[in-house]
Design an enzyme around this catalytic site. Structure first.
Site, PDB file in Angstrom:
ATOM      1  N   CYS A 278       2.316  -0.538  -2.037  1.00 22.88           N
ATOM      2  CA  CYS A 278       3.401  -0.501  -1.062  1.00 22.88           C
ATOM      3  C   CYS A 278       4.385  -1.650  -1.304  1.00 22.88           C
ATOM      4  O   CYS A 278       5.062  -1.672  -2.324  1.00 22.88           O
ATOM      5  CB  CYS A 278       2.828  -0.510   0.353  1.00 22.88           C
ATOM      6  SG  CYS A 278       3.972   0.103   1.617  1.00 22.88           S
TER       7      CYS A 278
ATOM      8  N   HIS B 147      -1.737   3.637   0.504  1.00 21.56           N
ATOM      9  CA  HIS B 147      -2.736   2.752   1.094  1.00 21.56           C
ATOM     10  C   HIS B 147      -4.086   3.472   1.109  1.00 21.56           C
ATOM     11  O   HIS B 147      -4.154   4.673   1.335  1.00 21.56           O
ATOM     12  CB  HIS B 147      -2.369   2.398   2.531  1.00 21.56           C
ATOM     13  CG  HIS B 147      -1.213   1.466   2.651  1.00 21.56           C
ATOM     14  ND1 HIS B 147      -1.289   0.133   2.312  1.00 21.56           N
ATOM     15  CD2 HIS B 147       0.061   1.676   3.081  1.00 21.56           C
ATOM     16  CE1 HIS B 147      -0.122  -0.442   2.531  1.00 21.56           C
ATOM     17  NE2 HIS B 147       0.715   0.461   2.996  1.00 21.56           N
TER      18      HIS B 147
END
Length: 492
Positions: A339, A436
Site C-alpha cells: 500500500c 493488505h
C-alpha cells in the site's frame, strides 16, 4: 431485549481490546449472541466491513474486526461508527459509519463530537436490535475530564445510553491502585454512578500478594472487584489495536534464519499485516525505530502501509533509511512494499489536491518505475486475489487513496479480482501492491520464506488467532467472575 456492558480503562493501552475480545468469545461459548461495539476509535489499523443488511459498508478499526471474529459474526461498520485515522501531529481523517467525512484538527474535532452522537446511537441501536449481549469498549480514559464535554467515547456515551461500566486497571504498568482510586475521585457524581465495579488486568506473579490491594481499592471507591486477570500469553498472538504496541518492539530477539527489517514510520498503518511473519520461528522480524539503522544483514525489507505516504516518505529520508534501502538493494536484497510502502518505492508520489496535507509531491525511492497520484475517492473493499502467475490463491483487503501506473506495472505482483495490481522491478528484487493481508496466505508465506533461505511452519494464521481467542476465553472464565459481569450488564 439486549443487555449491554461497557469496559473503560484507567488509561490507554490497558488491554481493553483484548479483554473485550476474550469476553466476547467466552459469552459466545455460553450460547449467547454477542456483538462488539466501540463508539469512537483512533487508529490507523483499519479493516473493511462488507455492506450489511442496510447496504452500508466501509472502514472500522481492526480491533472491532478482531472482536467480531471472537463473536463468530461478520464485521459491521456499526461496531465502530466513528474512526479517527491520525494523519498529522494534530489532525485526523474522520470516518463515520465506514465512510470518510473529512479531516479535523484536534480542537475542531472537539466541536464536532456532539454532532456525531446521533450516528453513534443509531449504530448502537442497530446492534442491540439483533443481539443478546453487546460488549462495549471505551477509548482512552474517562479520567480525562477536560474532554468530558461532548464526549462520545466513554462516559458521554455510557450516560446517554444508560450502560453500566466496568473500569479496567493495568497493573503491569504500575500505580494501579492510584489510577483506580484517582479515577473515582475525579469523576463527576453522575459518571461515577455508572461504574458497576472494576477488574485488574495483566497481573504477573502471586496474585495473593495483591489481596490487600483489592481491599484498599474497594475501601476507597465502594466498587466491587470482578477479579484479577493474569498476563495471558495468548494475547501476544492477537493483532494489536494501534501503533502504541510498536513502541515496545525493537530488534528481533530470535536467531531466525531469515531477518526481515521493517522501518517504523510515524503514520504506519495496518502493521498487523506482519503478524503472520512474526509468528514464524525461522523469521527474525526487526522493527527499526527512528535513530536506528536498517540491519545490513537483512534478507528482506518490508515497507508497510502508511496513512500519510508523503509525510512518511519524508521521515524515511530524514532517518537515512532511503540510503539503507538502496544499499540493501545493491547487495541483492529483496524489498516488498504494501500500500503506502508500495507507493514510496516508485519514482514519484503526487498529491495535487492536497488530500494528505501540504506536501504536493516528492520523489520516491525509484526502485520501481512507476508513480502514484493521490485521488479523492478511497478504495475500500475485501478482495480475492492470486499471485501474478495465477496459481496461488490469496485473500485480503484494499484501503487506499491513489492510483499507481508505470512501466513496471506491466509486471503485476498480484491479480485482485482478476485485475492486475502492483509492480515488480526488472531484476525481480523489488515488488509492491495494494493487497493488505498477503502474508496471511500460508502458501505465499512459505514460498517467500523459502526464497529467502528459511522454512515456514505452514500454519494457518487465522486458525492461530482463533485458537488464541479460545485460550484467552478459558483464562477469563478461570480468573474473572464472568457470571457477575454478565449479571452487571443491563437491558438497553
Amino acid at each position: 431485549m439486549a443487555r449491554a456492558l461497557m469496559f473503560q480503562g484507567t488509561g490507554s493501552d490497558v488491554g481493553k481490546t483484548v479483554l473485550v475480545a476474550g469476553l466476547c468469545r467466552a459469552a459466545v461459548r455460553r450460547g449467547l449472541k454477542v456483538l462488539p461495539f466501540k463508539p469512537q476509535n483512533m487508529s490507523n489499523n483499519a479493516a473493511v466491513a462488507d455492506p450489511g443488511e442496510d447496504g452500508i459498508g466501509g472502514e472500522i478499526g481492526r480491533a472491532q474486526w478482531l472482536q467480531a471474529l471472537a463473536c463468530g459474526v461478520a464485521p459491521s461498520v456499526h461496531m465502530n461508527p466513528v474512526l479517527l485515522k491520525p494523519q498529522s501531529e494534530n489532525g485526523s481523517q474522520v470516518v463515520v459509519q465506514g465512510k470518510v467525512q473529512g479531516t479535523a484538527r484536534g480542537r475542531d474535532y472537539q466541536a464536532l463530537k456532539p454532532q456525531l452522537m446521533a450516528a453513534v446511537l443509531e449504530s448502537f441501536g442497530k446492534l442491540t436490535a439483533k443481539a443478546d449481549l453487546v460488549l462495549i469498549e471505551g477509548a482512552g480514559s474517562p479520567a480525562e475530564v477536560n474532554l468530558r464535554a461532548g464526549d462520545i467515547a466513554n462516559m458521554g456515551f455510557a450516560t446517554r445510553a444508560s450502560v453500566p461500566v466496568v473500569l479496567v486497571g493495568d497493573i503491569d504498568r504500575g500505580g494501579v491502585i492510584a489510577s483506580l482510586v484517582g479515577t473515582h475521585a475525579i469523576l463527576a457524581p453522575d459518571d461515577r454512578a455508572m461504574i458497576a465495579g472494576y477488574l485488574i488486568n495483566k497481573f504477573r506473579g502471586d496474585q495473593s500478594l495483591f489481596d490487600e490491594g483489592l481491599q484498599i481499592i474497594t475501601r476507597h471507591t465502594g466498587w466491587r472487584s470482578f477479579g484479577v486477570l493474569p498476563f495471558v500469553e495468548a494475547a501476544r498472538r492477537l493483532p494489536a489495536e494501534d501503533s502504541v504496541a510498536l513502541e515496545r518492539l525493537g530488534r528481533g530477539s530470535r536467531n531466525g534464519k531469515v531477518k526481515i527489517a521493517v522501518p517504523v514510520l510515524g503514520r504506519i498503518s495496518n502493521f498487523d499485516d506482519l503478524d503472520p511473519l512474526a509468528a514464524e520461528s525461522d523469521v527474525d522480524l526487526v522493527f527499526v525505530h527512528s535513530g536506528e539503522r536498517l540491519p545490513a544483514d537483512s534478507a528482506l525489507v518490508i515497507l508497510p502501509g502508511s496513512k500519510s505516504t508523503l509525510a512518511d516518505l519524508a521521515q524515511l529520508k530524514a532517518n537515512g533509511w532511503d540510503k539503507d534501502i538502496l544499499a540493501h538493494h545493491q547487495r541483492g536484497g529483496r524489498i516488498i512494499g504494501i500500500c503506502g510502502g508500495y507507493q514510496m518505492l516508485g519514482t514519484m508520489v503526487r498529491d495535487p489536491d492536497g488530500i494528505e496535507g501540504n506536501i504536493c509531491e516528492a520523489q520516491g525511492l525509484g526502485l520501481l518505475d512507476a508513480e502514484t497520484v493521490m485521488e479523492g475517492v478511497k478504495t475500500t473493499r475485501n478482495v480475492n486475489a492470486v499471485l501474478e502467475d495465477g496459481n496461488m490463491p490469496l485473500s485480503g483487503y484494499e484501503i487506499h487513496l491513489g492510483r499507481t501506473t508505470g512501466p513496471d506495472c506491466a509486471r503485476p505482483m498480484v491479480l485482485i479480482n482478476g485485475r492486475p495490481d502492483g509492480a515488480v522491478s526488472r531484476d525481480g528484487l523489488v515488488s509492491g501492491c495494494y493487497l493488505h493481508g498477503i502474508f496471511g496466505s500460508a502458501a505465499y508465506r512459505a514460498k517467500l520464506i523459502s526464497s529467502l533461505g528459511g522454512r515456514s511452519s505452514g500454519g494457518d494464521h487465522l486458525s492461530n488467532v482463533e485458537a488464541a481467542l479460545d485460550e484467552l476465553a478459558m483464562r477469563i472464565e478461570e480468573c474473572l467472575d464472568v457470571e457477575a459481569l454478565l449479571t452487571a450488564a443491563k437491558p438497553v
